[in-house]
Structures are given as structure tokens and as C-alpha cells.
Design a protein around this motif. Structure first.
Motif, PDB file in Angstrom:
ATOM      1  N   TYR A  93      -0.118 119.158  48.143  1.00 37.68           N
ATOM      2  CA  TYR A  93       1.157 119.210  47.418  1.00 37.68           C
ATOM      3  C   TYR A  93       2.230 118.358  48.090  1.00 37.68           C
ATOM      4  CZ  TYR A  93      -0.321 122.853  44.109  1.00 37.68           C
ATOM      5  OH  TYR A  93      -0.938 123.556  43.110  1.00 37.68           O
ATOM      6  N   VAL A  94       2.284 118.388  49.425  1.00 42.59           N
ATOM      7  CA  VAL A  94       3.250 117.533  50.126  1.00 42.59           C
ATOM      8  C   VAL A  94       2.938 116.064  49.844  1.00 42.59           C
ATOM      9  CG1 VAL A  94       4.010 116.753  52.412  1.00 42.59           C
ATOM     10  CG2 VAL A  94       3.871 119.207  51.905  1.00 42.59           C
ATOM     11  N   LEU A  95       1.669 115.695  49.904  1.00 46.29           N
ATOM     12  CA  LEU A  95       1.274 114.320  49.608  1.00 46.29           C
ATOM     13  C   LEU A  95       1.611 113.951  48.169  1.00 46.29           C
ATOM     14  CD1 LEU A  95      -0.127 111.674  50.418  1.00 46.29           C
ATOM     15  CD2 LEU A  95      -2.302 112.739  49.767  1.00 46.29           C
ATOM     16  N   SER A  96       1.334 114.863  47.240  1.00 48.93           N
ATOM     17  CA  SER A  96       1.610 114.592  45.831  1.00 48.93           C
ATOM     18  C   SER A  96       3.095 114.330  45.588  1.00 48.93           C
ATOM     19  CB  SER A  96       1.132 115.763  44.968  1.00 48.93           C
ATOM     20  OG  SER A  96       1.440 115.516  43.616  1.00 48.93           O
ATOM     21  N   PHE A  97       3.948 115.202  46.114  1.00 44.26           N
ATOM     22  CA  PHE A  97       5.390 115.023  45.899  1.00 44.26           C
ATOM     23  C   PHE A  97       5.918 113.788  46.619  1.00 44.26           C
ATOM     24  CE2 PHE A  97       5.291 119.501  44.547  1.00 44.26           C
ATOM     25  CZ  PHE A  97       5.969 119.360  43.347  1.00 44.26           C
ATOM     26  N   THR A  98       5.358 113.471  47.773  1.00 46.51           N
ATOM     27  CA  THR A  98       5.771 112.261  48.478  1.00 46.51           C
ATOM     28  C   THR A  98       5.421 111.017  47.669  1.00 46.51           C
ATOM     29  OG1 THR A  98       5.500 113.366  50.617  1.00 46.51           O
ATOM     30  CG2 THR A  98       5.524 110.949  50.619  1.00 46.51           C
ATOM     31  N   LEU A  99       4.193 110.962  47.183  1.00 45.63           N
ATOM     32  CA  LEU A  99       3.782 109.812  46.374  1.00 45.63           C
ATOM     33  C   LEU A  99       4.558 109.728  45.071  1.00 45.63           C
ATOM     34  CD1 LEU A  99      -0.086 109.954  46.971  1.00 45.63           C
ATOM     35  CD2 LEU A  99       1.546 108.317  47.937  1.00 45.63           C
ATOM     36  N   LEU A 100       4.831 110.879  44.451  1.00 39.38           N
ATOM     37  CA  LEU A 100       5.635 110.884  43.225  1.00 39.38           C
ATOM     38  C   LEU A 100       7.049 110.372  43.513  1.00 39.38           C
ATOM     39  CD1 LEU A 100       5.875 111.579  40.210  1.00 39.38           C
ATOM     40  CD2 LEU A 100       6.465 113.919  40.896  1.00 39.38           C
ATOM     41  N   ALA A 101       7.623 110.807  44.621  1.00 41.43           N
ATOM     42  CA  ALA A 101       8.967 110.341  44.993  1.00 41.43           C
ATOM     43  C   ALA A 101       8.995 108.834  45.196  1.00 41.43           C
ATOM     44  CB  ALA A 101       9.436 111.064  46.255  1.00 41.43           C
ATOM     45  N   LEU A 102       7.956 108.306  45.813  1.00 45.07           N
ATOM     46  CA  LEU A 102       7.891 106.864  46.002  1.00 45.07           C
ATOM     47  C   LEU A 102       7.687 106.135  44.676  1.00 45.07           C
ATOM     48  CD1 LEU A 102       5.714 106.781  49.252  1.00 45.07           C
ATOM     49  CD2 LEU A 102       8.178 106.307  49.058  1.00 45.07           C
ATOM     50  N   ALA A 103       6.898 106.722  43.786  1.00 40.90           N
ATOM     51  CA  ALA A 103       6.644 106.084  42.488  1.00 40.90           C
ATOM     52  C   ALA A 103       7.910 106.010  41.641  1.00 40.90           C
ATOM     53  CB  ALA A 103       5.542 106.839  41.740  1.00 40.90           C
ATOM     54  N   VAL A 104       8.729 107.055  41.682  1.00 40.91           N
ATOM     55  CA  VAL A 104       9.917 107.057  40.813  1.00 40.91           C
ATOM     56  C   VAL A 104      11.020 106.133  41.328  1.00 40.91           C
ATOM     57  CG1 VAL A 104       9.454 109.330  39.829  1.00 40.91           C
ATOM     58  CG2 VAL A 104      10.963 109.135  41.827  1.00 40.91           C
ATOM     59  N   ARG A 105      10.805 105.533  42.475  1.00 42.63           N
ATOM     60  CA  ARG A 105      11.735 104.485  42.907  1.00 42.63           C
ATOM     61  C   ARG A 105      11.647 103.282  41.979  1.00 42.63           C
ATOM     62  NH1 ARG A 105      10.365 103.641  49.139  1.00 42.63           N
ATOM     63  NH2 ARG A 105      12.563 103.315  49.625  1.00 42.63           N
ATOM     64  N   HIS A 106      10.478 103.100  41.345  1.00 42.11           N
ATOM     65  CA  HIS A 106      10.247 101.905  40.523  1.00 42.11           C
ATOM     66  C   HIS A 106       9.894 102.232  39.073  1.00 42.11           C
ATOM     67  CE1 HIS A 106      10.323  99.675  44.259  1.00 42.11           C
ATOM     68  NE2 HIS A 106       9.485 100.563  44.753  1.00 42.11           N
ATOM     69  N   LEU A 107       9.676 103.501  38.764  1.00 42.90           N
ATOM     70  CA  LEU A 107       9.361 103.928  37.395  1.00 42.90           C
ATOM     71  C   LEU A 107      10.458 104.862  36.913  1.00 42.90           C
ATOM     72  CD1 LEU A 107       5.587 104.883  37.897  1.00 42.90           C
ATOM     73  CD2 LEU A 107       6.469 102.785  36.874  1.00 42.90           C
ATOM     74  N   GLN A 108      10.626 104.923  35.614  1.00 39.62           N
ATOM     75  CA  GLN A 108      11.562 105.895  35.061  1.00 39.62           C
ATOM     76  C   GLN A 108      11.045 107.294  35.374  1.00 39.62           C
ATOM     77  OE1 GLN A 108      12.354 105.336  30.916  1.00 39.62           O
ATOM     78  NE2 GLN A 108      12.738 103.156  31.136  1.00 39.62           N
ATOM     79  N   VAL A 109      11.935 108.150  35.858  1.00 37.90           N
ATOM     80  CA  VAL A 109      11.519 109.488  36.257  1.00 37.90           C
ATOM     81  C   VAL A 109      10.956 110.275  35.068  1.00 37.90           C
ATOM     82  CG1 VAL A 109      13.782 110.618  36.014  1.00 37.90           C
ATOM     83  CG2 VAL A 109      12.117 111.478  37.674  1.00 37.90           C
ATOM     84  N   SER A 110      11.515 110.074  33.878  1.00 38.25           N
ATOM     85  CA  SER A 110      11.026 110.804  32.704  1.00 38.25           C
ATOM     86  C   SER A 110       9.582 110.432  32.387  1.00 38.25           C
ATOM     87  CB  SER A 110      11.918 110.531  31.491  1.00 38.25           C
ATOM     88  OG  SER A 110      11.934 109.142  31.190  1.00 38.25           O
ATOM     89  N   VAL A 111       9.258 109.182  32.504  1.00 38.63           N
ATOM     90  CA  VAL A 111       7.897 108.719  32.227  1.00 38.63           C
ATOM     91  C   VAL A 111       6.956 109.141  33.350  1.00 38.63           C
ATOM     92  CG1 VAL A 111       6.450 106.682  31.921  1.00 38.63           C
ATOM     93  CG2 VAL A 111       8.674 106.811  30.793  1.00 38.63           C
ATOM     94  N   ALA A 112       7.365 108.906  34.585  1.00 39.47           N
ATOM     95  CA  ALA A 112       6.499 109.241  35.725  1.00 39.47           C
ATOM     96  C   ALA A 112       6.203 110.739  35.772  1.00 39.47           C
ATOM     97  CB  ALA A 112       7.157 108.790  37.028  1.00 39.47           C
ATOM     98  N   TYR A 113       7.222 111.553  35.580  1.00 38.27           N
ATOM     99  CA  TYR A 113       7.011 112.997  35.647  1.00 38.27           C
ATOM    100  C   TYR A 113       6.146 113.478  34.483  1.00 38.27           C
ATOM    101  CZ  TYR A 113       7.660 117.961  36.177  1.00 38.27           C
ATOM    102  OH  TYR A 113       7.428 119.297  36.340  1.00 38.27           O
ATOM    103  N   ALA A 114       6.362 112.933  33.304  1.00 34.16           N
ATOM    104  CA  ALA A 114       5.557 113.324  32.143  1.00 34.16           C
ATOM    105  C   ALA A 114       4.089 112.972  32.368  1.00 34.16           C
ATOM    106  CB  ALA A 114       6.074 112.649  30.878  1.00 34.16           C
ATOM    107  N   ILE A 115       3.833 111.805  32.897  1.00 30.75           N
ATOM    108  CA  ILE A 115       2.449 111.405  33.170  1.00 30.75           C
ATOM    109  C   ILE A 115       1.863 112.272  34.271  1.00 30.75           C
ATOM    110  CG2 ILE A 115       1.004 109.531  34.058  1.00 30.75           C
ATOM    111  CD1 ILE A 115       2.942 107.593  32.607  1.00 30.75           C
ATOM    112  N   TRP A 116       2.610 112.475  35.352  1.00 31.88           N
ATOM    113  CA  TRP A 116       2.144 113.287  36.479  1.00 31.88           C
ATOM    114  C   TRP A 116       1.782 114.698  36.035  1.00 31.88           C
ATOM    115  CZ3 TRP A 116       4.593 117.532  38.927  1.00 31.88           C
ATOM    116  CH2 TRP A 116       4.060 117.884  40.175  1.00 31.88           C
ATOM    117  N   SER A 117       2.688 115.325  35.307  1.00 36.24           N
ATOM    118  CA  SER A 117       2.425 116.708  34.905  1.00 36.24           C
ATOM    119  C   SER A 117       1.395 116.784  33.782  1.00 36.24           C
ATOM    120  CB  SER A 117       3.722 117.403  34.490  1.00 36.24           C
ATOM    121  OG  SER A 117       4.307 116.755  33.384  1.00 36.24           O
ATOM    122  N   GLY A 118       1.448 115.861  32.835  1.00 35.34           N
ATOM    123  CA  GLY A 118       0.525 115.895  31.702  1.00 35.34           C
ATOM    124  C   GLY A 118      -0.911 115.609  32.093  1.00 35.34           C
TER     125      GLY A 118
END
Length: 106
Positions: free
Chosen positions: A39-64
Motif C-alpha cells: 500500500y505504501v508503494l502503491s500510494f507513492t507510485l500514484l503520487a508520482l504519476a499524478v504529477r504528470h497525469l490528471q488526478v481524476s483520470v489517474a485515480y479513476a484508472i487506479w481504483s477501477g
């Protein structure tokens, strides 16, 4: 690169959630440690990804994608039911992610 980070975040979340099931309510040490690390790794990678992706899109893909993957793992590995309603819900999640990605391109 951001998409690779997002894929890694999804994979880590799926590993963590699978380990959560195997931890028997966090009462087994090794699966519980895997939950925390994943979970720590997942949230860290997600945080890094949303630096360059829209958070709405990244989070929707991540959770979906994570939700759909866990439903399939639950069915295949843990013998959980896979009903028409669950499959329909997964297809709706995928459709939502596709629509979000199409709106990002505009």
C-alpha cells in the motif's frame, strides 16, 4: 513514464489487497507486512504519476482497474462468486475509465 508509474501503483494495490485477504484480519505476520509495504508503494507510485497525469483520470484508472482485478482474483483464487451483476459493474467501470480518457484528449 507516468503511465508506467500508474501501472506499478495498480499492481502494488492489487498485491496489497490480495495479501489483505490472506492476512486473516491482519493476524498473520507475513501477509500483513506485504499489505503495508504494497500500500505504501502503491500510494507513492500514484503520487508520482499524478504529477504528470490528471488526478481524476489517474485515480479513476487506479481504483477501477484495481477493483476489477481484485474481483477477478477473488473469483479465481478465493472461490468468490462472479455474478452477472459483478461483471456488469466491472464493464461499467471500464466504460467510465474509457470516457474519462477520451475527455482528457480534448
Amino acid at each position: 513514464m507516468a503511465w508506467i508509474l500508474l501501472i506499478g501503483a495498480i499492481a502494488a494495490e492489487v498485491v496489497g489487497t490480495t495479501a489483505l485477504k490472506m492476512s486473516s484480519g491482519l493476524s498473520r505476520l507475513v501477509p500483513s507486512l506485504i499489505v503495508g509495504v504494497a500500500y505504501v508503494l502503491s500510494f507513492t507510485l500514484l503520487a508520482l504519476a499524478v504529477r504528470h497525469l490528471q488526478v481524476s483520470v489517474a485515480y479513476a484508472i487506479w481504483s477501477g482497474v484495481g477493483t476489477a482485478a481484485i474481483a477477478l482474483i477473488g473469483w479465481h483464487v478465493f472461490g468468490e462468486s462472479l455474478t452477472v451483476a459483478k461483471v456488469s459493474a466491472m464493464l461499467l467501470i471500464i466504460a467510465g475509465v474509457v470516457i474519462l480518457n477520451l475527455t482528457e484528449a480534448r
